[in-house]
Design a protein around this motif. Structure first.
Motif, PDB file in Angstrom:
ATOM      1  N   GLU A  69       0.823  -1.211   0.000  1.00 58.72           N
ATOM      2  CA  GLU A  69       0.000   0.000   0.000  1.00 58.72           C
ATOM      3  C   GLU A  69       0.862   1.268   0.000  1.00 58.72           C
ATOM      4  O   GLU A  69       0.520   2.268  -0.606  1.00 58.72           O
ATOM      5  N   GLU A  70       1.994   1.189   0.689  1.00 64.07           N
ATOM      6  CA  GLU A  70       2.893   2.354   0.703  1.00 64.07           C
ATOM      7  C   GLU A  70       3.507   2.580  -0.678  1.00 64.07           C
ATOM      8  O   GLU A  70       3.676   3.713  -1.122  1.00 64.07           O
ATOM      9  N   LEU A  71       3.833   1.465  -1.336  1.00 63.87           N
ATOM     10  CA  LEU A  71       4.409   1.581  -2.678  1.00 63.87           C
ATOM     11  C   LEU A  71       3.396   2.217  -3.625  1.00 63.87           C
ATOM     12  O   LEU A  71       3.742   3.063  -4.453  1.00 63.87           O
ATOM     13  N   LYS A  72       2.119   1.798  -3.455  1.00 65.22           N
ATOM     14  CA  LYS A  72       1.066   2.386  -4.301  1.00 65.22           C
ATOM     15  C   LYS A  72       0.952   3.877  -4.027  1.00 65.22           C
ATOM     16  O   LYS A  72       0.809   4.686  -4.939  1.00 65.22           O
ATOM     17  N   MET A  73       1.014   4.202  -2.735  1.00 66.17           N
ATOM     18  CA  MET A  73       0.848   5.604  -2.357  1.00 66.17           C
ATOM     19  C   MET A  73       1.951   6.458  -2.995  1.00 66.17           C
ATOM     20  O   MET A  73       1.690   7.555  -3.481  1.00 66.17           O
ATOM     21  N   LEU A  74       3.165   5.937  -2.995  1.00 65.57           N
ATOM     22  CA  LEU A  74       4.276   6.695  -3.583  1.00 65.57           C
ATOM     23  C   LEU A  74       4.027   6.929  -5.073  1.00 65.57           C
ATOM     24  O   LEU A  74       4.181   8.052  -5.577  1.00 65.57           O
ATOM     25  N   ILE A  75       3.611   5.869  -5.760  1.00 64.07           N
ATOM     26  CA  ILE A  75       3.371   6.018  -7.210  1.00 64.07           C
ATOM     27  C   ILE A  75       2.259   7.043  -7.437  1.00 64.07           C
ATOM     28  O   ILE A  75       2.335   7.889  -8.327  1.00 64.07           O
ATOM     29  N   ASN A  76       1.239   6.988  -6.580  1.00 69.47           N
ATOM     30  CA  ASN A  76       0.136   7.953  -6.712  1.00 69.47           C
ATOM     31  C   ASN A  76       0.593   9.385  -6.478  1.00 69.47           C
ATOM     32  O   ASN A  76       0.147  10.311  -7.139  1.00 69.47           O
ATOM     33  N   MET A  77       1.486   9.553  -5.528  1.00 73.45           N
ATOM     34  CA  MET A  77       1.966  10.905  -5.218  1.00 73.45           C
ATOM     35  C   MET A  77       2.840  11.449  -6.338  1.00 73.45           C
ATOM     36  O   MET A  77       2.780  12.613  -6.672  1.00 73.45           O
ATOM     37  N   VAL A  78       3.671  10.570  -6.877  1.00 77.34           N
ATOM     38  CA  VAL A  78       4.677  11.028  -7.837  1.00 77.34           C
ATOM     39  C   VAL A  78       4.107  11.087  -9.260  1.00 77.34           C
ATOM     40  O   VAL A  78       4.476  11.940 -10.058  1.00 77.34           O
ATOM     41  N   LYS A  79       3.201  10.175  -9.545  1.00 80.04           N
ATOM     42  CA  LYS A  79       2.601  10.077 -10.882  1.00 80.04           C
ATOM     43  C   LYS A  79       3.670  10.182 -11.986  1.00 80.04           C
ATOM     44  O   LYS A  79       3.635  11.091 -12.830  1.00 80.04           O
ATOM     45  N   PRO A  80       4.631   9.285 -11.969  1.00 80.48           N
ATOM     46  CA  PRO A  80       5.691   9.399 -12.978  1.00 80.48           C
ATOM     47  C   PRO A  80       5.175   8.994 -14.350  1.00 80.48           C
ATOM     48  O   PRO A  80       4.186   8.267 -14.454  1.00 80.48           O
ATOM     49  N   ARG A  81       5.866   9.443 -15.369  1.00 79.93           N
ATOM     50  CA  ARG A  81       5.481   8.985 -16.703  1.00 79.93           C
ATOM     51  C   ARG A  81       6.017   7.569 -16.935  1.00 79.93           C
ATOM     52  O   ARG A  81       5.332   6.718 -17.454  1.00 79.93           O
ATOM     53  N   PHE A  82       7.239   7.339 -16.504  1.00 80.59           N
ATOM     54  CA  PHE A  82       7.840   6.009 -16.658  1.00 80.59           C
ATOM     55  C   PHE A  82       8.236   5.479 -15.279  1.00 80.59           C
ATOM     56  O   PHE A  82       8.521   6.249 -14.368  1.00 80.59           O
ATOM     57  N   PHE A  83       8.276   4.165 -15.188  1.00 78.55           N
ATOM     58  CA  PHE A  83       8.518   3.571 -13.874  1.00 78.55           C
ATOM     59  C   PHE A  83       9.540   2.453 -13.972  1.00 78.55           C
ATOM     60  O   PHE A  83       9.437   1.573 -14.826  1.00 78.55           O
ATOM     61  N   LEU A  84      10.540   2.506 -13.096  1.00 77.55           N
ATOM     62  CA  LEU A  84      11.576   1.472 -13.063  1.00 77.55           C
ATOM     63  C   LEU A  84      11.701   0.922 -11.639  1.00 77.55           C
ATOM     64  O   LEU A  84      12.274   1.568 -10.769  1.00 77.55           O
ATOM     65  N   PRO A  85      11.137  -0.261 -11.397  1.00 80.36           N
ATOM     66  CA  PRO A  85      11.296  -0.853 -10.060  1.00 80.36           C
ATOM     67  C   PRO A  85      12.758  -1.237  -9.844  1.00 80.36           C
ATOM     68  O   PRO A  85      13.391  -1.772 -10.759  1.00 80.36           O
TER      69      PRO A  85
END
Ligand SMILES: [Zn+2]
Ligand SMILES: [Zn+2]
Length: 709
Positions: free
Chosen positions: A526-542
């Motif tokens: 859930e924290e990982l989701k929250m970060l993605i939601n906050m940042v809203k990046p165009r591209f994502f690299l785990p």
């Protein structure tokens, strides 16, 4: 990894990596340039690119033992396909579109754009390919590029200068040895330089660090190292890397404090530059802004790397701890603000992507420790990771509350307490620390021992106490042992053995997950989701995870609405090429591991490891013999056979005898006079190994020491 032979040849030049000859590097550079130019030539954003070979290797080293990234097996991400513009546009949420239709920009762009009020963008043009002057007026991005060009006007820039690349050299497909290259044009910024611990098959290896040949080959372009936090998997390789590459190192006070200790031990000098959260430093074409994160070590920071192409946000190793021990909160405000401005690429911690929900606060461990400390009648022995400053802090506080004194055992733990204490990151109550020698002079219920060994490491304090061979601490009935860490996958057996031994000695051991004595320092789903939601990046690299974790993290981002082709699951060494509208995997660079054994860096390769494995499994047989070719060719002395770790010689004399007979049988006068010494050695070895396999089913290492006189 570094090839054995190469190291041997170049041993006078120092380590394996350093041994890369400069002529070779020059040659490699030319090769790389050509390869890149070829790729650039074919690199137009057309449908044809969909068929481009994503993994066309840009091998920058001929090192045969270097682990090359394998071909991609699956297609979670676009795997080298160009995310075409229509798809990218779809992904740009409505919020991301400003009134005049322009897309939100990286901070540099905004800064520049307010000067030229009317900004006209060229929507379908690939900015990587543009360098005409008209674009400098129309596209503020190009203004940044122009500025960069002015700073670095030593040579005429090519389109290569405007490529932004993200290249993980370690930390992907594994938990450990994190190191990521961010490269704009030729200029390089390195995020972290960590180590990994050897696995079971790596006999005698002390540490594993990333193969940083790529940095050595580009050493003149490495502008800086930027560090996230002071854990070994993020700073542990730097004492080796900084020997070869001189560049300033930016990090927080504690991170640099811990690094300094390591550098001093290894007699390495480096230019360490402290940065505080919310501070921004300009490094070549990059502006790096640091922000506070919460993790299991204080002074952890993430960073927003503003580049002329856009902002890359690195959030490695974090959890959202709402009640952090040191009162330093994660900087949600700044992270969200950066997200609002527009983040091109987010790199985020994948360690606990498989854990549902939210992670518990570190503070909850304090309540469990208090409960245990209040109820324990005898001595308390606590073990955790040496680097877990917050955990040690809580042990100190619980000890203070229950009026116990604390002895710190183990060099790693003592170093950490000294460094973190002196820098003010550990609140050490007055007079609470005592020397280990004093524990026997105090009543048992007034003593706490903090030690290492939470993973069952053979030489650690707790393991030696459990096996009864620790000099100062003997476990006795009434002792309570708290293992305040979960075993890292692979260590379960050794930890279980330690726990068994402790019970055998009469101690009460508190180690289970449900005892509340450990929480992870990494964010759950859930924290990982929250970060993605906050940042809203165009591209994502785990990043920071084994392959399945990276894969699941990419899937998680997709569940939140990110298009599949905008998420990337990479292997170490793969080059992620990022531009404002597209991102793709394009080629690989040298990556792999360098094994460290004692003072040797990279001088143990796969061949040596194989021999060590063979030795450990079946032992060694040594045959010695002297023969002559002169006049009457014959054996002058021997053959003698010695063995170690093979069979108990006394009971198997007949086997040794038969082996000697086999050797004598092949040493006919004709063979001795005709064949070379080399051939004879090989022949003897193959005869013996065939015989040994037939008789015993074992494959020991066979050495033939034969001399001709
Ligand atoms: Zn880490
Ligand atoms: Zn960490």
């Amino acid at each position: 990894m570094v090839d054995d032979t190469k190291v041997n040849k170049a041993s006078d030049k120092g380590t394996g990596i350093r041994a890369l000859k400069s002529e070779k590097i020059k040659g490699v550079d030319v090769m790389v340039n050509r390869a890149i130019e070829r790729i650039l030539a074919a690199d137009t954003p057309t449908a044809d690119n969909n068929n481009a070979q994503p993994n066309s290797k840009i091998s920058t080293s001929g090192d045969k033992e270097t682990v090359k990234s394998p071909p991609r097996k699956r297609a979670t991400s676009n795997n080298g396909r160009v995310a075409d513009d229509s798809q990218s546009k779809k992904t740009a949420s409505k919020k991301n579109v400003t009134k005049n239709g322009a897309e939100p920009d990286a901070p540099q762009r905004k800064k520049k754009s307010h000067k030229t009020k009317k900004v006209v963008f060229v929507p379908n043009q690939d900015e990587d390919q543009v360098s005409s002057s008209q674009v400098f007026i129309a596209n503020p991005l190009a203004v940044s590029q122009q500025k960069y060009r002015q700073v670095n006007n030593t040579k005429k820039p090519t389109s290569r200068d405007y490529k932004l690349r993200v290249i993980p050299l370690g930390g992907l497909g594994e938990v450990g040895k994190n190191m990521t290259v961010i490269q704009y044009g030729e200029e390089i910024l390195v995020v972290d330089g960590g180590l990994a611990f050897p696995d079971d098959g790596m006999y005698g290896i002390d540490l594993v660090i990333p193969d940083y040949s790529y940095l050595v080959e580009n050493r003149n372009h490495v502008r800086a190292f930027c560090l996230t936090h002071g854990h070994e998997d993020h700073i542990g390789a730097l004492p080796y890397v900084l020997k070869d590459i001189q560049a300033p190192v930016y990090g927080s006070t504690l991170t640099l404090g811990l690094l300094k200790g390591k550098l001093n031990e290894n007699k390495v000098k480096a230019d360490l530059r402290e940065v505080k959260a919310r501070e921004e430093v300009e490094i070549g074409p990059f502006k790096v802004e640091f922000f506070r994160l919460t993790h299991s070590i204080p002074d952890s920071m993430g960073m927003a790397i503003h580049t002329p192409v856009g902002t890359i946000m690195v959030v490695s190793d974090f959890k959202m701890d709402m009640s952090p021990i040191d009162g330093e909160f994660m900087d949600f405000g700044r992270i969200s603000a950066l997200g609002e401005k527009g983040v091109l690429l987010l790199l985020s911690d994948s360690t606990n992507v498989e854990k549902e929900g939210f992670s518990s606060s570190e503070r909850t461990v304090g309540y469990s420790l208090d409960r245990i400390f209040y109820s324990a009648k005898g001595r308390i022995i606590v073990t955790s990771f040496a680097s877990h400053v917050h955990r040690v802090q809580q042990v100190l506080w619980s000890a203070e509350r229950t009026e116990r004194k604390v002895a710190v055992v183990g060099r790693g733990m003592q170093n950490m307490v000294t460094i973190a204490g002196s820098l003010g990151y550990l609140d050490i109550p007055q007079d609470i620390l005592i020397d280990i020698e004093r524990i026997n002079s105090l009543p048992a219920d007034k003593v706490v021992v903090i030690t290492t060994g939470s993973q069952g490491e053979p030489l650690s304090g707790l393991t030696r106490m459990a096996s009864g061979d620790h000099r100062q601490v003997q476990i006795m009935p009434g002792d309570t042992v708290v293992i305040s860490a979960n075993p890292i996958p692979g260590n379960e057996r050794t930890v279980a053995k330690t726990v068994d031994n402790l019970f055998r000695l009469g101690a009460t051991v508190i180690h289970e997950r449900n005892e509340g004595i450990h929480v992870s320092g990494h964010a759950s789903k859930e924290e990982l989701k929250m970060l993605i939601n906050m940042v809203k990046p165009r591209f994502f690299l785990p990043v920071h995870g084994e392959y399945r974790m990276l894969y699941k993290h990419a899937q998680l981002a997709q569940q939140l609405g990110m298009p599949e082709e905008n998420t990337f699951v990479l292997e170490n060494g793969e080059v992620l090429e990022v531009s404002r509208r597209r991102c793709r995997i394009n080629g690989t660079v040298t990556s792999g591991r360098v094994l460290i054994d004692g003072l040797g860096v990279g001088d143990v390769g796969n061949t040596v490891l194989k021999e060590r494995r063979q030795l450990s499994e079946s032992g060694v047989i040594v045959l010695s013999m002297i023969y002559t070719k002169q006049k009457r060719p014959r054996i002058l002395a021997g053959p003698e056979i010695y063995s170690q770790g093979f069979i108990f010689e006394k009971e198997y004399e007949h086997i040794i005898g038969e082996m000697k007979e086999k050797v004598v049988a092949i040493c006919t006068p004709e063979r001795l006079s005709d064949g070379s010494l080399h051939d004879l050695r090989n022949q003897v070895r193959s005869v013996l190994s065939r015989y040994v396999v037939e008789r015993t089913g074992r494959r020991p290492v066979i050495m033939a020491v034969i001399c001709e006189v």
